[in-house]
Design a protein around this motif. Structure first.
Motif, PDB file in Angstrom:
ATOM      1  N   SER A   1      28.254   9.305   9.589  1.00 49.79           N
ATOM      2  CA  SER A   1      28.513   7.913   9.234  1.00 49.79           C
ATOM      3  C   SER A   1      28.353   7.740   7.726  1.00 49.79           C
ATOM      4  O   SER A   1      27.824   8.611   7.045  1.00 49.79           O
ATOM      5  N   GLY A   2      28.811   6.597   7.211  1.00 53.04           N
ATOM      6  CA  GLY A   2      28.726   6.370   5.781  1.00 53.04           C
ATOM      7  C   GLY A   2      28.829   4.911   5.415  1.00 53.04           C
ATOM      8  O   GLY A   2      29.236   4.073   6.229  1.00 53.04           O
ATOM      9  N   TYR A   3      28.462   4.598   4.181  1.00 47.79           N
ATOM     10  CA  TYR A   3      28.506   3.229   3.657  1.00 47.79           C
ATOM     11  C   TYR A   3      28.467   3.305   2.134  1.00 47.79           C
ATOM     12  O   TYR A   3      27.782   4.161   1.572  1.00 47.79           O
ATOM     13  N   SER A   4      29.182   2.418   1.470  1.00 52.24           N
ATOM     14  CA  SER A   4      29.100   2.338   0.008  1.00 52.24           C
ATOM     15  C   SER A   4      29.132   0.877  -0.412  1.00 52.24           C
ATOM     16  O   SER A   4      29.690   0.029   0.291  1.00 52.24           O
TER      17      SER A   4
ATOM     18  N   ASP B   1      17.919   0.740  12.315  1.00 51.78           N
ATOM     19  CA  ASP B   1      17.466   0.669  10.927  1.00 51.78           C
ATOM     20  C   ASP B   1      18.596   0.647   9.905  1.00 51.78           C
ATOM     21  O   ASP B   1      18.400   0.217   8.765  1.00 51.78           O
ATOM     22  N   TYR B   2      19.775   1.128  10.268  1.00 54.87           N
ATOM     23  CA  TYR B   2      20.905   1.236   9.345  1.00 54.87           C
ATOM     24  C   TYR B   2      22.184   0.695   9.993  1.00 54.87           C
ATOM     25  O   TYR B   2      23.156   1.420  10.175  1.00 54.87           O
ATOM     26  N   PRO B   3      22.205  -0.595  10.329  1.00 51.52           N
ATOM     27  CA  PRO B   3      23.383  -1.154  11.007  1.00 51.52           C
ATOM     28  C   PRO B   3      24.644  -1.148  10.148  1.00 51.52           C
ATOM     29  O   PRO B   3      25.758  -1.265  10.665  1.00 51.52           O
ATOM     30  N   HIS B   4      24.497  -1.037   8.810  1.00 49.36           N
ATOM     31  CA  HIS B   4      25.651  -1.049   7.908  1.00 49.36           C
ATOM     32  C   HIS B   4      26.406   0.297   7.894  1.00 49.36           C
ATOM     33  O   HIS B   4      27.538   0.345   7.436  1.00 49.36           O
ATOM     34  N   LEU B   5      25.786   1.368   8.393  1.00 48.75           N
ATOM     35  CA  LEU B   5      26.479   2.661   8.429  1.00 48.75           C
ATOM     36  C   LEU B   5      27.642   2.587   9.397  1.00 48.75           C
ATOM     37  O   LEU B   5      27.517   2.063  10.506  1.00 48.75           O
ATOM     38  N   ARG B   6      28.767   3.116   8.969  1.00 45.55           N
ATOM     39  CA  ARG B   6      29.971   3.107   9.811  1.00 45.55           C
ATOM     40  C   ARG B   6      30.249   4.525  10.305  1.00 45.55           C
ATOM     41  O   ARG B   6      30.242   5.479   9.523  1.00 45.55           O
ATOM     42  N   PRO B   7      30.534   4.656  11.606  1.00 41.49           N
ATOM     43  CA  PRO B   7      30.860   5.994  12.129  1.00 41.49           C
ATOM     44  C   PRO B   7      32.111   6.548  11.443  1.00 41.49           C
ATOM     45  O   PRO B   7      33.026   5.814  11.113  1.00 41.49           O
ATOM     46  N   LEU B   8      32.121   7.847  11.234  1.00 43.62           N
ATOM     47  CA  LEU B   8      33.274   8.492  10.578  1.00 43.62           C
ATOM     48  C   LEU B   8      34.189   9.119  11.605  1.00 43.62           C
ATOM     49  O   LEU B   8      33.824   9.612  12.586  1.00 43.62           O
TER      50      LEU B   8
ATOM     51  N   SER C   1      25.612   4.932  -1.992  1.00 43.00           N
ATOM     52  CA  SER C   1      26.299   5.639  -0.926  1.00 43.00           C
ATOM     53  C   SER C   1      25.245   6.106   0.068  1.00 43.00           C
ATOM     54  O   SER C   1      24.351   6.858  -0.287  1.00 43.00           O
ATOM     55  N   ASP C   2      25.317   5.596   1.286  1.00 37.21           N
ATOM     56  CA  ASP C   2      24.422   6.032   2.353  1.00 37.21           C
ATOM     57  C   ASP C   2      25.208   6.957   3.261  1.00 37.21           C
ATOM     58  O   ASP C   2      26.366   6.706   3.565  1.00 37.21           O
ATOM     59  N   SER C   3      24.563   7.987   3.717  1.00 36.21           N
ATOM     60  CA  SER C   3      25.199   8.911   4.652  1.00 36.21           C
ATOM     61  C   SER C   3      24.226   9.219   5.765  1.00 36.21           C
ATOM     62  O   SER C   3      23.084   9.564   5.518  1.00 36.21           O
ATOM     63  N   GLY C   4      24.701   9.099   7.000  1.00 38.16           N
ATOM     64  CA  GLY C   4      23.898   9.500   8.142  1.00 38.16           C
ATOM     65  C   GLY C   4      24.284  10.908   8.524  1.00 38.16           C
ATOM     66  O   GLY C   4      25.457  11.214   8.718  1.00 38.16           O
ATOM     67  N   PHE C   5      23.298  11.784   8.602  1.00 36.93           N
ATOM     68  CA  PHE C   5      23.549  13.184   8.912  1.00 36.93           C
ATOM     69  C   PHE C   5      22.894  13.546  10.218  1.00 36.93           C
ATOM     70  O   PHE C   5      21.836  13.033  10.564  1.00 36.93           O
ATOM     71  N   SER C   6      23.505  14.453  10.931  1.00 40.97           N
ATOM     72  CA  SER C   6      22.970  14.898  12.208  1.00 40.97           C
ATOM     73  C   SER C   6      22.700  16.386  12.149  1.00 40.97           C
ATOM     74  O   SER C   6      23.442  17.152  11.556  1.00 40.97           O
ATOM     75  N   ASN C   7      21.606  16.784  12.773  1.00 46.80           N
ATOM     76  CA  ASN C   7      21.364  18.193  13.023  1.00 46.80           C
ATOM     77  C   ASN C   7      21.009  18.314  14.497  1.00 46.80           C
ATOM     78  O   ASN C   7      21.076  17.341  15.232  1.00 46.80           O
TER      79      ASN C   7
ATOM     80  N   PRO D   1      35.139   3.344  -2.789  1.00 47.42           N
ATOM     81  CA  PRO D   1      35.903   2.910  -1.628  1.00 47.42           C
ATOM     82  C   PRO D   1      34.963   2.486  -0.506  1.00 47.42           C
ATOM     83  O   PRO D   1      33.822   2.942  -0.428  1.00 47.42           O
ATOM     84  N   SER D   2      35.449   1.605   0.364  1.00 46.05           N
ATOM     85  CA  SER D   2      34.731   1.346   1.606  1.00 46.05           C
ATOM     86  C   SER D   2      34.800   2.634   2.412  1.00 46.05           C
ATOM     87  O   SER D   2      35.838   3.300   2.428  1.00 46.05           O
ATOM     88  N   ILE D   3      33.716   2.990   3.061  1.00 52.36           N
ATOM     89  CA  ILE D   3      33.686   4.265   3.780  1.00 52.36           C
ATOM     90  C   ILE D   3      33.905   4.029   5.267  1.00 52.36           C
ATOM     91  O   ILE D   3      33.065   3.441   5.953  1.00 52.36           O
ATOM     92  N   ASN D   4      35.070   4.467   5.727  1.00 54.35           N
ATOM     93  CA  ASN D   4      35.421   4.395   7.143  1.00 54.35           C
ATOM     94  C   ASN D   4      35.871   5.745   7.676  1.00 54.35           C
ATOM     95  O   ASN D   4      36.249   5.852   8.837  1.00 54.35           O
ATOM     96  N   SER D   5      35.873   6.750   6.817  1.00 58.78           N
ATOM     97  CA  SER D   5      36.298   8.087   7.232  1.00 58.78           C
ATOM     98  C   SER D   5      35.615   9.125   6.342  1.00 58.78           C
ATOM     99  O   SER D   5      35.073   8.792   5.288  1.00 58.78           O
TER     100      SER D   5
END
Length: 125
Positions: A28-31, A118-125, A45-51, A71-75
């Motif tokens: 996910s991401g947000y800017s 905690d991060y509702p503004h993050l958008r799935p990529l 720029s926020d990025s949600g990372f998974s492991n 840019p708005s981050i949607n991808s």
């Protein structure tokens, strides 16, 4: 002061490069950009990372002179573009940088529920 300035520039470059090197972990991401009266800009720029064990969020804040657009981050393509733009800000324009890792402990991760709450503004990529 010149050494501190050099370290700030390196921090932006290394953080953006590290994030760009691992696009498969980004889910996910947000800017956002906030232009202040003093003609400075705060780029975020926020990025949600998974492991395999959970999630973490990396926030990169850059205060810089001039006008910069993210840019708005949607991808993942837009996340890459935002990181490249943050990483390409001229060293003479950078005033401050902050990198936040959440959670801070190497052994901790966020659950999917914590990430969403905690991060509702993050958008799935």
């Amino acid at each position: 002061m010149p050494r501190l300035f050099f370290l700030i520039v390196i921090l932006v470059a290394e953080t953006t490069l590290a994030l760009l090197r691992h696009p498969d972990y980004c889910i996910s991401g947000y800017s956002s950009v906030d232009v202040k009266k003093q003609r400075t800009i705060s780029g975020q720029s926020d990025s949600g990372f998974s492991n395999d064990k959970g999630y973490m969020v990396i926030t990169l804040l850059v205060a810089a002179e001039g006008v910069h657009k993210l840019p708005s981050i949607n991808s993942s393509v837009e996340l890459k573009e935002a990181l490249q733009k943050l990483g390409s800000i001229l060293s003479s324009q950078i005033m401050a940088v902050e990198v936040l890792w959440t959670p801070q402990s190497e052994k901790d991760t966020l659950s999917e529920q914590e990430l969403l709450e905690d991060y509702p503004h993050l958008r799935p990529l």
